[in-house]
Motif scaffolding. Structure first.
Motif, PDB file in Angstrom:
ATOM      1  N   UNK A   1      12.396  86.118 -30.470  1.00 13.99           N
ATOM      2  CA  UNK A   1      12.465  84.669 -30.307  1.00 13.99           C
ATOM      3  C   UNK A   1      11.266  84.096 -29.565  1.00 13.99           C
ATOM      4  N   UNK A   2      10.791  84.805 -28.547  1.00 12.33           N
ATOM      5  CA  UNK A   2       9.802  84.222 -27.641  1.00 12.33           C
ATOM      6  C   UNK A   2       8.501  85.012 -27.525  1.00 12.33           C
ATOM      7  N   UNK A   3       8.419  86.144 -28.207  1.00 10.70           N
ATOM      8  CA  UNK A   3       7.153  86.848 -28.240  1.00 10.70           C
ATOM      9  C   UNK A   3       6.157  86.100 -29.111  1.00 10.70           C
ATOM     10  N   UNK A   4       4.991  86.675 -29.312  1.00  7.76           N
ATOM     11  CA  UNK A   4       4.001  86.032 -30.172  1.00  7.76           C
ATOM     12  C   UNK A   4       4.555  85.849 -31.577  1.00  7.76           C
ATOM     13  N   UNK A   5       4.281  84.710 -32.212  1.00  8.66           N
ATOM     14  CA  UNK A   5       4.654  84.542 -33.621  1.00  8.66           C
ATOM     15  C   UNK A   5       3.800  85.439 -34.497  1.00  8.66           C
ATOM     16  N   UNK A   6       4.234  85.633 -35.734  1.00  6.24           N
ATOM     17  CA  UNK A   6       3.441  86.433 -36.679  1.00  6.24           C
ATOM     18  C   UNK A   6       2.214  85.652 -37.141  1.00  6.24           C
ATOM     19  N   UNK A   7       2.430  84.435 -37.627  1.00  5.98           N
ATOM     20  CA  UNK A   7       1.334  83.581 -38.095  1.00  5.98           C
ATOM     21  C   UNK A   7       1.760  82.121 -37.972  1.00  5.98           C
ATOM     22  N   UNK A   8       0.879  81.304 -37.428  1.00  7.67           N
ATOM     23  CA  UNK A   8       1.165  79.878 -37.257  1.00  7.67           C
ATOM     24  C   UNK A   8      -0.121  79.077 -37.468  1.00  7.67           C
ATOM     25  N   UNK A   9       0.021  77.762 -37.434  1.00  5.75           N
ATOM     26  CA  UNK A   9      -1.099  76.811 -37.400  1.00  5.75           C
ATOM     27  C   UNK A   9      -2.124  77.025 -38.496  1.00  5.75           C
ATOM     28  N   UNK A  10      -1.715  77.117 -39.773  1.00  7.02           N
ATOM     29  CA  UNK A  10      -2.707  77.301 -40.840  1.00  7.02           C
ATOM     30  C   UNK A  10      -3.530  76.039 -41.079  1.00  7.02           C
ATOM     31  N   UNK A  11      -4.746  76.237 -41.561  1.00  7.84           N
ATOM     32  CA  UNK A  11      -5.654  75.142 -41.899  1.00  7.84           C
ATOM     33  C   UNK A  11      -6.377  75.500 -43.182  1.00  7.84           C
ATOM     34  N   UNK A  12      -6.439  74.553 -44.124  1.00  6.10           N
ATOM     35  CA  UNK A  12      -7.034  74.787 -45.438  1.00  6.10           C
ATOM     36  C   UNK A  12      -8.490  74.344 -45.431  1.00  6.10           C
TER      37      UNK A  12
ATOM     38  N   UNK B   1      -8.356  79.816 -46.121  1.00  4.96           N
ATOM     39  CA  UNK B   1      -7.586  79.171 -45.072  1.00  4.96           C
ATOM     40  C   UNK B   1      -7.634  80.037 -43.833  1.00  4.96           C
ATOM     41  N   UNK B   2      -7.431  79.392 -42.708  1.00  8.40           N
ATOM     42  CA  UNK B   2      -7.345  80.084 -41.428  1.00  8.40           C
ATOM     43  C   UNK B   2      -5.955  79.897 -40.860  1.00  8.40           C
ATOM     44  N   UNK B   3      -5.596  80.794 -39.971  1.00  6.71           N
ATOM     45  CA  UNK B   3      -4.313  80.690 -39.266  1.00  6.71           C
ATOM     46  C   UNK B   3      -4.448  81.423 -37.947  1.00  6.71           C
ATOM     47  N   UNK B   4      -3.454  81.264 -37.097  1.00  8.57           N
ATOM     48  CA  UNK B   4      -3.429  81.919 -35.790  1.00  8.57           C
ATOM     49  C   UNK B   4      -2.415  83.055 -35.839  1.00  8.57           C
ATOM     50  N   UNK B   5      -2.836  84.225 -35.372  1.00  6.85           N
ATOM     51  CA  UNK B   5      -1.972  85.409 -35.374  1.00  6.85           C
ATOM     52  C   UNK B   5      -2.388  86.328 -34.232  1.00  6.85           C
ATOM     53  N   UNK B   6      -1.505  87.244 -33.810  1.00  7.07           N
ATOM     54  CA  UNK B   6      -1.855  88.143 -32.710  1.00  7.07           C
ATOM     55  C   UNK B   6      -2.898  89.176 -33.105  1.00  7.07           C
ATOM     56  N   UNK B   7      -3.811  89.422 -32.204  1.00  2.22           N
ATOM     57  CA  UNK B   7      -4.761  90.518 -32.290  1.00  2.22           C
ATOM     58  C   UNK B   7      -4.711  91.244 -30.959  1.00  2.22           C
ATOM     59  N   UNK B   8      -4.211  92.470 -30.979  1.00  2.00           N
ATOM     60  CA  UNK B   8      -4.020  93.229 -29.736  1.00  2.00           C
ATOM     61  C   UNK B   8      -3.191  92.430 -28.734  1.00  2.00           C
TER      62      UNK B   8
END
Length: 646
Positions: free
Chosen positions: A17-28, A35-42
């Motif tokens: 529920x509260x950990x990092x999301x898988x992928x959010x905030x995409x932009x075309x 497209x770009x998106x925000x996702x966890x890296x390490x």
């Protein structure tokens, strides 16, 4: 009737529920090919690039700290821009990454002799000038964002307009010419000043009263830069979409609702024609205005039961990036190919939520004690029978509103066995100016009564156990939690305040310097902290010897509405959490209340996150807080807990 039991519903992990999301905030990208998106890296949120033609997604950034959340393409199709602060201080800096080479640059570095922190605001961009931005920087005066022209290719910054502490915002046309500025007025109203060209004299175009100003303002110019699309609540209760002609002063209404403000708009990306508007009632409802997109909306609204959002569009308008928000599942993102009439699924923001027994969010209406109708959302536990322990979750702002859809806190509480009630108390936005103005000077007053009335409603409806009710909130919601346990101590079994103001006197005296243009609005809607209006001390809080009788009455009013001065009335345990670098609600706001409770021997758990601001962005801090909160609620309300407490 068969009820699912406490043990038949699995405990959803806090990490889910509260950990990092898988992928959010995409932009075309403007050409629609990437497209770009925000996702966890390490374990840290970073910007990733996705090529639609194939290939493996790859990270564009490698942040190792607080993570990146705000990003998007520049119109040149080459640069990806993102904003980053330092540990929650909200002094944003603007970075650019070359999507082809991966080269990264800081576009807004501090000057070598900079005496105060600087914050950047992105003011305007245009596909007609794809390698240029207009940004606001408060380099010269911490209170004022002057306008700079920023070249993305060479990084050159050129100051083109200077503001003053009354300037709320700037308005540029599609040629990136500054044509307007919004000026705050001493009574809390706003004036739109406009001009035809750089260097031309400013003239008053529109004056919005204090009642209209929060709901009104320009959206964008028409394609020919001659007229303005605006939200406007003058001569009506709720903000309508209008078309304004600065040359004649004529305003034409395009779309309106008698009770609900326009909440979203869809414009053509290059012709700048309005194509659809949305009004958020219990849920968002779209109204199509352009027949050219009617079939698109019909397909998209039929494709998913969730609430539709238009996230982005390619410059040729062939591709739309869309999202559907559901109440009982993750947010789903997709591309809509208009020519092929095809939905291309991209991803959901949290894959682990798929298939879990999530609860439904139910819109309800509650009558306040004075007859005002309050719209709220109730999320019931998916097991057991009423009455349940209740957590009243108060939204921040307060000049925003709760909406229908996936809410991790509501799902967490329901999964642990608590009913969750979220109320749009008076002063919330979205319901017109009369409802908004009903909250003026009612912090700790009628706004708080609305929350109490909501609890009483839940008890009367047999939903809530009156002996097991908690109040919870962040920012203004944190203030409401402190006010709830002080002004109505018999209602709540426990309370949770996150970055909540406790003393309106110190809160109003410590807001960020760049909020100066909002000072008159705060005076009107919260309460007035007496200040000198002229001379060398202009803007400073008055000394005791210079206070008038009216000033003293204002100070007494603010003291009366400040939970800190009523801490002796607290009768229940509290959990208080604070970010050390919060620029909006300073750490002292929590420190003061905690000290007052400890002096009285009251039960208080206090946690400060040294690398956070107005909220908890780092997953390790967020998870630590919710683990503490889960144990706290389990002890006092008896719900379930991941660590076995309760």
């Amino acid at each position: 009737m068969t009820h699912r039991t406490r043990t038949s519903i699995p405990l959803i992990p806090l990490e889910t529920l509260f950990g990092n999301p898988d992928r959010i905030a995409p932009s075309l990208a403007p050409d629609g090919r990437r497209l770009t998106y925000v996702a966890p890296l390490d374990g840290v949120l970073n910007v990733f690039l996705h090529e639609r033609g194939g290939g493996q997604d790859r990270p564009l950034t490698r942040d190792r700290g607080r993570g990146i959340r705000r990003q998007g393409w520049a119109w040149d199709g080459r640069h990806v821009l993102y904003l980053q602060d330092r540990d929650g201080d909200e002094n944003w800096r603007l970075f650019a990454i070359d999507a082809g080479t991966g080269d990264e640059r800081l576009l807004t570095p501090d000057a070598p002799d900079q005496a105060h922190p600087v914050q950047v605001q992105i003011l305007a961009s245009s596909p007609r000038h794809p390698s240029t931005l207009l940004v606001g920087l408060n380099r010269r005066d911490e209170r004022v964002h002057d306008v700079y022209r920023l070249g993305l290719t060479d990084g050159r910054l050129e100051e083109i307009e200077r503001g003053d502490p009354t300037v709320i915002g700037w308005l540029a046309d599609h040629e990136l010419v500054v044509r307007g500025r919004l000026r705050s007025e001493p009574d809390g109203g706003t004036t739109l000043l406009m001009r035809d060209a750089p260097g031309a004299p400013w003239r008053e175009a529109i004056r919005w009263s204090a009642e209209d100003a929060p709901l009104s303002g320009p959206l964008r110019f028409t394609e020919d830069n001659r007229r303005l699309w605006m939200r406007d609540s003058r001569d009506r209760n709720a903000a309508a979409l209008v078309l304004f002609d600065p040359a004649t002063g004529e305003t034409t209404e395009i779309a309106s609702d008698p009770e609900y403000d326009v909440s979203a708009t869809a414009f053509h990306p290059t012709r700048h024609e309005i194509q659809a508007v949305a009004f958020t009632r219990a849920r968002r409802e779209w109204r199509v205005l352009d027949e050219a997109v009617r079939s698109d909306f019909e397909h998209l609204l039929a494709a998913d039961a969730g609430e539709l959002s238009l996230v982005d569009r390619s410059l040729d308008d062939r591709l739309w990036l869309v999202a559907w928000t559901r109440d009982d599942g993750p947010v789903a993102y997709a591309l809509w190919d208009r020519e092929a009439a095809r939905v291309e699924h991209l991803f959901v923001h949290r894959e682990a939520l798929v298939g879990l027994p999530l609860a439904r969010m139910e819109p309800v209406t509650i009558d306040a004690r004075d007859g005002l109708s309050l719209h709220a959302y109730l999320t019931r536990p998916p097991f057991g029978e009423a009455p349940w322990p209740l957590v009243l979750v108060v939204h921040g702002g307060p000049w925003v509103r709760d909406t229908w859809g996936y809410d991790p806190e509501a799902q967490w509480l329901a999964n642990r066995g608590y009913a969750c009630l979220q109320v749009n108390y008076r002063g919330s936005t979205g319901y017109g100016k009369a409802f908004l103005a009903a909250g003026d000077r009612e912090w700790g007053g009628r706004m708080q009564d609305d929350l109490t009335d909501a609890v009483m409603w839940a008890v009367q409806q047999g939903i809530a156990d009156p002996e097991r009710v908690a109040i919870w909130g962040g920012s203004y919601g944190g203030y409401a939690a402190l006010a709830g346990v002080t002004f109505t101590p018999g209602v709540y079994r426990c309370g949770v305040s996150i970055v909540g103001p406790s003393n309106l006197l110190t809160f109003l005296d410590s807001v960020p310097p760049y909020w100066e243009s909002f000072r008159a609005m705060l005076d009107r809607r919260v309460g007035r902290l007496p200040r000198y209006t002229d001379g060398e001390r202009a803007g400073q809080v008055k000394l005791e010897a210079d206070l008038t009788d009216e000033d003293r009455r204002e100070l007494e009013f603010l003291r009366a509405r400040s939970p800190l001065f009523h801490a002796d009335r607290v009768r229940c345990p509290m959990l208080i959490a604070q970010g050390a670098n919060d620029p909006r609600v300073k750490k002292a706001e929590s420190d003061q209340f905690v000290a007052a409770m400890r002096e009285r021997g009251l039960e208080i758990e206090y946690v400060v996150y040294e690398d956070e601001g107005h909220g908890f962005a780092r997953p390790e801090n967020r998870l630590d807080f919710y683990r503490r909160a889960e144990r706290f609620l389990a002890r006092h309300l008896g719900g379930r807990c991941e660590e076995g407490t309760g």
